[in-house]
Design a protein around this motif. Sequence first.
Motif, PDB file in Angstrom:
ATOM      1  N   THR A 292       1.223  -0.938  -0.094  1.00 42.74           N
ATOM      2  CA  THR A 292      -0.017   0.275   0.242  1.00 42.74           C
ATOM      3  C   THR A 292       0.819   1.089  -0.138  1.00 42.74           C
ATOM      4  OG1 THR A 292      -1.519  -1.559   1.507  1.00 42.74           O
ATOM      5  CG2 THR A 292      -1.379   1.245   1.183  1.00 42.74           C
ATOM      6  N   VAL A 293       1.955   0.919   0.812  1.00 41.47           N
ATOM      7  CA  VAL A 293       2.911   2.366   0.511  1.00 41.47           C
ATOM      8  C   VAL A 293       3.441   2.614  -0.656  1.00 41.47           C
ATOM      9  CG1 VAL A 293       4.983   3.389   1.820  1.00 41.47           C
ATOM     10  CG2 VAL A 293       3.013   2.232   3.508  1.00 41.47           C
ATOM     11  N   LEU A 294       3.428   1.826  -1.493  1.00 43.80           N
ATOM     12  CA  LEU A 294       5.135   1.884  -2.732  1.00 43.80           C
ATOM     13  C   LEU A 294       3.377   2.628  -3.216  1.00 43.80           C
ATOM     14  CD1 LEU A 294       6.868  -1.467  -2.728  1.00 43.80           C
ATOM     15  CD2 LEU A 294       7.236   0.716  -2.382  1.00 43.80           C
ATOM     16  N   PHE A 295       2.428   1.470  -3.740  1.00 41.53           N
ATOM     17  CA  PHE A 295       1.363   1.723  -4.258  1.00 41.53           C
ATOM     18  C   PHE A 295       1.560   3.456  -3.854  1.00 41.53           C
ATOM     19  CE2 PHE A 295      -3.560   2.620  -5.042  1.00 41.53           C
ATOM     20  CZ  PHE A 295      -3.565   2.625  -6.055  1.00 41.53           C
ATOM     21  N   LEU A 296       0.826   3.988  -2.520  1.00 50.12           N
ATOM     22  CA  LEU A 296       0.456   5.677  -2.680  1.00 50.12           C
ATOM     23  C   LEU A 296       1.646   6.600  -3.464  1.00 50.12           C
ATOM     24  CD1 LEU A 296      -1.235   5.333   0.806  1.00 50.12           C
ATOM     25  CD2 LEU A 296      -2.637   6.096  -1.748  1.00 50.12           C
ATOM     26  N   LEU A 297       2.818   5.729  -2.949  1.00 55.55           N
ATOM     27  CA  LEU A 297       4.369   6.769  -2.909  1.00 55.55           C
ATOM     28  C   LEU A 297       3.714   6.899  -4.322  1.00 55.55           C
ATOM     29  CD1 LEU A 297       7.745   5.356  -1.690  1.00 55.55           C
ATOM     30  CD2 LEU A 297       7.131   6.008  -4.640  1.00 55.55           C
ATOM     31  N   PHE A 298       4.058   5.877  -5.760  1.00 59.66           N
ATOM     32  CA  PHE A 298       3.420   5.606  -7.111  1.00 59.66           C
ATOM     33  C   PHE A 298       2.662   6.847  -7.768  1.00 59.66           C
ATOM     34  CE2 PHE A 298       6.380   2.327  -6.820  1.00 59.66           C
ATOM     35  CZ  PHE A 298       7.509   2.647  -7.106  1.00 59.66           C
ATOM     36  N   GLN A 299       1.509   6.868  -7.011  1.00 58.03           N
ATOM     37  CA  GLN A 299       0.003   7.137  -7.200  1.00 58.03           C
ATOM     38  C   GLN A 299       0.327   9.242  -7.125  1.00 58.03           C
ATOM     39  OE1 GLN A 299      -2.923   6.170  -8.503  1.00 58.03           O
ATOM     40  NE2 GLN A 299      -2.253   4.957  -8.927  1.00 58.03           N
ATOM     41  N   SER A 300       1.534   9.237  -6.502  1.00 56.89           N
ATOM     42  CA  SER A 300       1.481  10.862  -5.517  1.00 56.89           C
ATOM     43  C   SER A 300       2.166  10.814  -6.233  1.00 56.89           C
ATOM     44  CB  SER A 300       2.062  10.116  -4.204  1.00 56.89           C
ATOM     45  OG  SER A 300       0.939  10.147  -3.436  1.00 56.89           O
ATOM     46  N   ILE A 301       3.557  10.286  -7.094  1.00 59.96           N
ATOM     47  CA  ILE A 301       4.284  10.371  -7.680  1.00 59.96           C
ATOM     48  C   ILE A 301       3.379  11.727  -9.272  1.00 59.96           C
ATOM     49  CG2 ILE A 301       6.496  10.289  -9.296  1.00 59.96           C
ATOM     50  CD1 ILE A 301       6.892   8.408  -7.152  1.00 59.96           C
ATOM     51  N   GLN A 353       8.755  16.109 -10.264  1.00 55.14           N
ATOM     52  CA  GLN A 353       8.648  14.850  -9.881  1.00 55.14           C
ATOM     53  C   GLN A 353       9.787  13.988  -9.152  1.00 55.14           C
ATOM     54  OE1 GLN A 353       8.017  12.591 -13.093  1.00 55.14           O
ATOM     55  NE2 GLN A 353       5.759  12.350 -13.150  1.00 55.14           N
ATOM     56  N   ILE A 354      11.010  15.168  -9.076  1.00 54.26           N
ATOM     57  CA  ILE A 354      12.066  14.519  -8.686  1.00 54.26           C
ATOM     58  C   ILE A 354      11.966  14.732  -7.235  1.00 54.26           C
ATOM     59  CG2 ILE A 354      15.084  14.765  -8.292  1.00 54.26           C
ATOM     60  CD1 ILE A 354      14.142  13.679 -10.875  1.00 54.26           C
ATOM     61  N   MET A 355      11.519  16.072  -7.359  1.00 51.37           N
ATOM     62  CA  MET A 355      11.253  17.179  -5.948  1.00 51.37           C
ATOM     63  C   MET A 355       9.493  15.568  -4.690  1.00 51.37           C
ATOM     64  SD  MET A 355      12.007  20.713  -5.950  1.00 51.37           S
ATOM     65  CE  MET A 355      11.792  21.090  -4.395  1.00 51.37           C
ATOM     66  N   ILE A 356       9.193  15.625  -5.283  1.00 54.56           N
ATOM     67  CA  ILE A 356       7.882  14.169  -4.686  1.00 54.56           C
ATOM     68  C   ILE A 356       8.897  13.552  -4.438  1.00 54.56           C
ATOM     69  CG2 ILE A 356       6.159  13.543  -5.158  1.00 54.56           C
ATOM     70  CD1 ILE A 356       5.296  16.012  -6.457  1.00 54.56           C
ATOM     71  N   LEU A 357       9.255  12.472  -5.526  1.00 55.88           N
ATOM     72  CA  LEU A 357      10.173  10.889  -5.031  1.00 55.88           C
ATOM     73  C   LEU A 357      11.329  11.210  -4.260  1.00 55.88           C
ATOM     74  CD1 LEU A 357      10.335   8.417  -5.817  1.00 55.88           C
ATOM     75  CD2 LEU A 357      12.483   9.458  -7.414  1.00 55.88           C
ATOM     76  N   PHE A 358      11.617  12.169  -4.128  1.00 51.69           N
ATOM     77  CA  PHE A 358      12.837  12.261  -2.829  1.00 51.69           C
ATOM     78  C   PHE A 358      12.245  12.392  -1.432  1.00 51.69           C
ATOM     79  CE2 PHE A 358      15.968  12.074  -6.446  1.00 51.69           C
ATOM     80  CZ  PHE A 358      16.879  11.211  -6.021  1.00 51.69           C
TER      81      PHE A 358
END
Length: 706
Positions: A292-301, A353-358
């Motif tokens: 779920t955490v990984l899913f939310l991470l990529f959705q958020s990007i 996107q780079i800023m949000i990922l990190f």
Amino acid sequence: MRRSYSIALVGNPNCGKTSLFNALTGLNQRVGNFAGVTVDKKTGRTQLPSGEEVQIIDLPGTYSLYPKSNDEQVVFDVLLDCANPDRPDMAVVIADAAALKRNLLLCTQIMDLGIPVVLGLTMIDIAANKGITIDVPELQRQLGIPVIALNPRKNKGIGQLKKALEDVHSGKYPSLRKDFIDIEQLCGSWIITASEIAGCATLYGAMQICCQLPEVSFLNAAQRIQLAALMGESKFHKSRIQAEEVLLRYRNISEILKKSLHEDTPRQKSLRSERIDRILLHPLWGNLVLLTVLFLLFQSIFSLSAYPMDWVEGAFGHLGGWLSDILPQGLLSDLLINGVLAGISGVAVFIPQIMILFGLITILEDSGYMARISFLSDRLMRSVGLNGRSVMPLISGMACAVPAIMAARTIQNKKERLITILITPLMSCSARLPVYTILIGLVIPEQKILGIFNLQGLVLMGLYMLGFVVALIVAKISNLFIRVKEKTFFLMELPVYRAPRWKNVGVTMLEKAQIFVRDAGKVILIISIILWGLSTFGPSEQMKAIDQKYETLKRLRPTEVARLNADMATEKLANSYAGKLGHSIEPVIRPLGYDWRIGIALITSFAAREVFVGTMATLYSVGDTDNPDASLRDKMRAAKKADGSPMYTLGTGVSLLLFYVFALQCMSTLAITKRETGSWKYPVIQFLYMGVLAYLFAFGAYALLS
């Protein structure tokens, strides 16, 4: 020139050492390597109350002076070798107050090396939550060294620490005790002779050198021979001596803690982290939470970056159109708009996107959850011949493969370390993110699944997961071929859960954006300008013939001048030096659905994957007289094949996505693999197997979806 006074920060992993280093040195830091080894050395400077500047060295984390990895070996060499240029004049040992008994083992070992020591106690608040109360003055009296309570995250205790450092440096705080344990009684009188042979100032230093003799690099041949003979005569038994030393130290530490530490019964205090871990480390629920955490991470990007990316893209589009209107036509304006501006826009549009990922990764690390991911993944890693320690380099690979491969140094088993290095580039790094974004936005519709899930975010997560799954398969296959019988066990200390430091998250986001703009942007801009030249110029005879051909056509068809100008620009681009380079490799890449433009991007992006976007921006800008202010996605969407059909179909887009999931398009990764393995054999293997995977997956995707 006199060497500046140096102070080493030493401590167990996750004890707050890095936070203290940052608090002491601020921005006055630099990173290099320790002499002769590829292990990061972080140094900085701080000012004592007297005004004197001293050097601070952040040594790698270790639990004791018995090294089990390259990083821990560095700590041993720096502290034991009196001739080492990095040997400190003083050590600050940072100890977790919630696990003080274990942390004091390393502290007392360093004290017995004869190095002046100041003890810094961190995580006092967590110790209090566990029902642990420490009498700091009594602990200081029992140990005979200064003891300072610290909270580097909130900058508390830093002033007192600097005052203690100055007092020890100036001799105002003399050592009140000698050896923590009696080394001569432990080893025998022969250890005195050993210390003379090894040139050690302390008996404990001589004992440590004898225990690690095969790995000690700073002795000459004569010293080794004499020590080996002496140890043989004395029937020195390394394992017995080490075990007895540790028992003696813990016995003395326990006596000290009886007088200086009070601990409530476990039932009186229940640590919040333990309650949370019952869910997050559960075999079933923990893995569901992780997904779920990984899913939310990529959705958020995708979701969080959509608006700022559109703003940046629109701003550059309008700027390009405005410059086209006000600047006179010519090579200089063409270079500025289609070379420099196109290259800069290819960098700037992906900064959100780079800023949000990190930012999201920093939140996971700062909260303590990232360590849980390693713990959860240990069983999966063991099924392919690795262990949970390999997970951290793989997760780091989501940011950049270069530091991730360097992080594999902490893996003790040589086989597991090598396999981890070989598979780490399969993790989708941040350099791939611009490529994924432009292609997903091009061929994947922006729609919702079940009314809430972003399809583009799901595809992005799928690409990351595909790289991870294939990495596990490659690890399993490699495990069958690399024969090493050494066994290891995965042990790690789980940090407590904390609220993320939002200032730290913000600083990291800005720092990573700056690194992306400075490092990737510099490469992209240079290549964009070179590509502009290669795309604008070509063999003079051919270019002259094209000019004459279209001048004749314009005279014959005066009503079609605009279309003829566009056709002339396209033909010139195809016959330019860049066009010829692309056409030369087109037969190889045509089965994947690619044309000569994509071929050029594949070549240039070997410098760095993100160069793909800058290359496409330049190639589709040169000669584009119809839509100078159109975005790159619009230009790529309008691109046609020779037969007039769309260039970027679903088949071509997915083929390119899969190619970049697997292809090792990164010179820096090959260079760091060579440096870490000491051979070109493994970078070559890495490049070839990933290249074969990239071609096969891309070919299969295009064949199925076209």
